[in-house]
Motif scaffolding. Structure first.
Motif, PDB file in Angstrom:
ATOM      1  N   LEU A 234      25.875  17.478  69.833  1.00 26.83           N
ATOM      2  CA  LEU A 234      25.705  17.076  68.384  1.00 26.83           C
ATOM      3  C   LEU A 234      26.740  17.677  67.594  1.00 26.83           C
ATOM      4  CD1 LEU A 234      23.546  16.472  66.561  1.00 26.83           C
ATOM      5  CD2 LEU A 234      22.658  18.935  66.760  1.00 26.83           C
ATOM      6  N   ILE A 235      27.509  18.993  68.026  1.00 30.47           N
ATOM      7  CA  ILE A 235      28.639  19.468  67.544  1.00 30.47           C
ATOM      8  C   ILE A 235      29.792  18.499  67.680  1.00 30.47           C
ATOM      9  CG2 ILE A 235      30.344  21.233  67.794  1.00 30.47           C
ATOM     10  CD1 ILE A 235      28.000  23.224  68.270  1.00 30.47           C
ATOM     11  N   GLY A 236      29.836  17.814  68.772  1.00 28.56           N
ATOM     12  CA  GLY A 236      30.827  16.773  68.859  1.00 28.56           C
ATOM     13  C   GLY A 236      30.969  15.684  67.790  1.00 28.56           C
ATOM     14  N   ALA A 237      29.695  15.222  67.634  1.00 32.67           N
ATOM     15  CA  ALA A 237      29.396  14.025  66.821  1.00 32.67           C
ATOM     16  C   ALA A 237      29.595  14.720  65.202  1.00 32.67           C
ATOM     17  CB  ALA A 237      28.043  13.593  66.610  1.00 32.67           C
ATOM     18  N   GLY A 238      28.860  15.786  65.033  1.00 34.95           N
ATOM     19  CA  GLY A 238      29.229  16.597  63.567  1.00 34.95           C
ATOM     20  C   GLY A 238      30.686  16.858  63.478  1.00 34.95           C
ATOM     21  N   GLY A 239      31.523  17.057  64.318  1.00 35.16           N
ATOM     22  CA  GLY A 239      33.033  17.442  64.082  1.00 35.16           C
ATOM     23  C   GLY A 239      33.420  16.130  63.325  1.00 35.16           C
ATOM     24  N   LEU A 240      33.329  15.033  64.144  1.00 32.45           N
ATOM     25  CA  LEU A 240      33.657  13.670  63.748  1.00 32.45           C
ATOM     26  C   LEU A 240      33.302  13.418  62.289  1.00 32.45           C
ATOM     27  CD1 LEU A 240      35.050  10.827  64.229  1.00 32.45           C
ATOM     28  CD2 LEU A 240      32.647  10.239  65.007  1.00 32.45           C
ATOM     29  N   ALA A 241      32.116  13.504  61.918  1.00 31.37           N
ATOM     30  CA  ALA A 241      31.671  13.387  60.369  1.00 31.37           C
ATOM     31  C   ALA A 241      32.384  14.237  59.524  1.00 31.37           C
ATOM     32  CB  ALA A 241      30.057  13.771  60.504  1.00 31.37           C
ATOM     33  N   GLY A 242      32.709  15.557  59.802  1.00 27.44           N
ATOM     34  CA  GLY A 242      33.374  16.515  58.939  1.00 27.44           C
ATOM     35  C   GLY A 242      34.972  15.962  58.764  1.00 27.44           C
ATOM     36  N   ASP A 243      35.282  15.523  60.016  1.00 28.68           N
ATOM     37  CA  ASP A 243      36.613  15.089  59.753  1.00 28.68           C
ATOM     38  C   ASP A 243      36.650  13.775  59.104  1.00 28.68           C
ATOM     39  OD1 ASP A 243      39.360  13.680  60.345  1.00 28.68           O
ATOM     40  OD2 ASP A 243      39.304  14.943  62.294  1.00 28.68           O
ATOM     41  N   LEU A 244      35.816  12.948  59.029  1.00 25.09           N
ATOM     42  CA  LEU A 244      35.912  11.590  58.418  1.00 25.09           C
ATOM     43  C   LEU A 244      35.564  12.035  56.968  1.00 25.09           C
ATOM     44  CD1 LEU A 244      34.027   9.145  60.829  1.00 25.09           C
ATOM     45  CD2 LEU A 244      36.258   9.058  60.125  1.00 25.09           C
TER      46      LEU A 244
END
Length: 294
Positions: A234-244
């Motif tokens: 979940l953190i891996g997906a959340g990191g992508l969202a924050g980056d985007l």
């Protein structure tokens, strides 16, 4: 990326770790003041992005509110103590900003956008970094099965930080080597589907490492290994969202980086974009997992 750029990025990363790791271990006001300083710098960059789009933010006010939020978390490092302070700070800031906009902004200056952008900068950056403090002190303030040791708070904070950065590094290299399908080319042309999948899987692997090699802090909260790997994904997906999210702001502002303070890395907000999402996400997920686990 040229070797010189990679070397510069590596040197900055090593220096940052040498400074940050002892501060995380120490915790308390030392960590709170450093987190507040970083939050202020990132908030300034956020406001400068808004100003490039024609919105005149109250930059110094945003920086002050950001610092107040992080220091409130340091003073009351548990959610039920911090939340009333944070709400008071934000409501007070909203009143002050609307009053200030009457005097300092004309109708043509977009006062609504000015106030909203200022509050968003403070809440997004300052609110996100508050959870670094809350996670660091979670073993001392949360529901625990026994008294915590000196490393358990630091490890709880290092968990989302390490998982986020491992996922980010894996996504970068996998995307560079094998990426062919662009994920969101209009927002971040360098992001690929292959890199994204590799980054999320690498984040899960980092979670598995914590579950095997550093499980004590999570056992203390009642979070088992299976939950930990799931939270890491979940953190891996959340990191992508924050980056985007920050990439979208940069695209609107017409800039490549949020700043130039960190050689080879861009601005402070460039380095914090992912963790502003993954820190509160990790805090909420760990609390939820601990409460539902038998």
């Amino acid at each position: 990326m040229a070797m010189a750029d990679l070397s510069r990025r590596a040197v900055v990363a090593v220096v940052a770790l040498l400074v940050v790791l002892p501060v995380i271990y120490r915790g308390g006001w030392l960590m709170g003041v450093l987190a507040a300083a970083l939050a202020m710098l990132a908030t300034r960059e956020f406001c400068l992005l808004a100003r490039r789009t024609g919105v005149r933010t109250f930059t110094r006010t945003a920086m002050a509110v950001t610092a107040a939020l992080v220091l409130a978390a340091t003073a009351e490092p548990f959610f039920t103590g911090f939340a009333p302070l944070a709400l008071t700070v934000l409501m007070g800031a909203a009143v002050v900003l609307f009053a200030a906009s009457v005097r300092a902004r004309k109708v043509t200056d977009k006062p609504l956008a000015s106030v909203c952008s200022t509050l968003t900068a403070a809440l997004y950056v300052g609110g996100g970094l508050c959870f670094a403090v809350l996670l660091r002190h979670l073993p001392e303030t949360g529901v625990a099965v026994r008294a915590p040791g000196p490393l358990e708070g630091p490890l709880l904070l290092l968990f989302p930080l390490a998982v986020t950065w491992v996922g980010d590094i894996a996504a970068y290299f996998a995307g560079s080597l094998w990426g062919t399908r662009r994920l969101f080319p209009a927002v971040s042309p360098g992001k690929t589907l292959e890199g994204t999948i590799a980054g999320i899987l690498a984040a899960g692997a980092a979670g598995l490492f914590f579950a095997v090699a550093a499980a004590e802090p999570f056992v203390l909260l009642g979070v088992g290994p299976g939950w930990l790997v799931g939270i890491a994904l979940l953190i891996g997906a959340g990191g992508l969202a924050g980056d985007l999210a920050v990439s979208l702001l940069k695209r609107e502002a017409g800039v490549k980086d949020t700043g130039s303070m960190l050689p080879g890395h861009g601005g402070v907000l460039d380095r914090l974009d992912a963790v502003l999402v993954t820190l509160p996400l990790a805090y909420a997920a760990l609390q939820l997992a601990g409460s539902v686990s038998p």
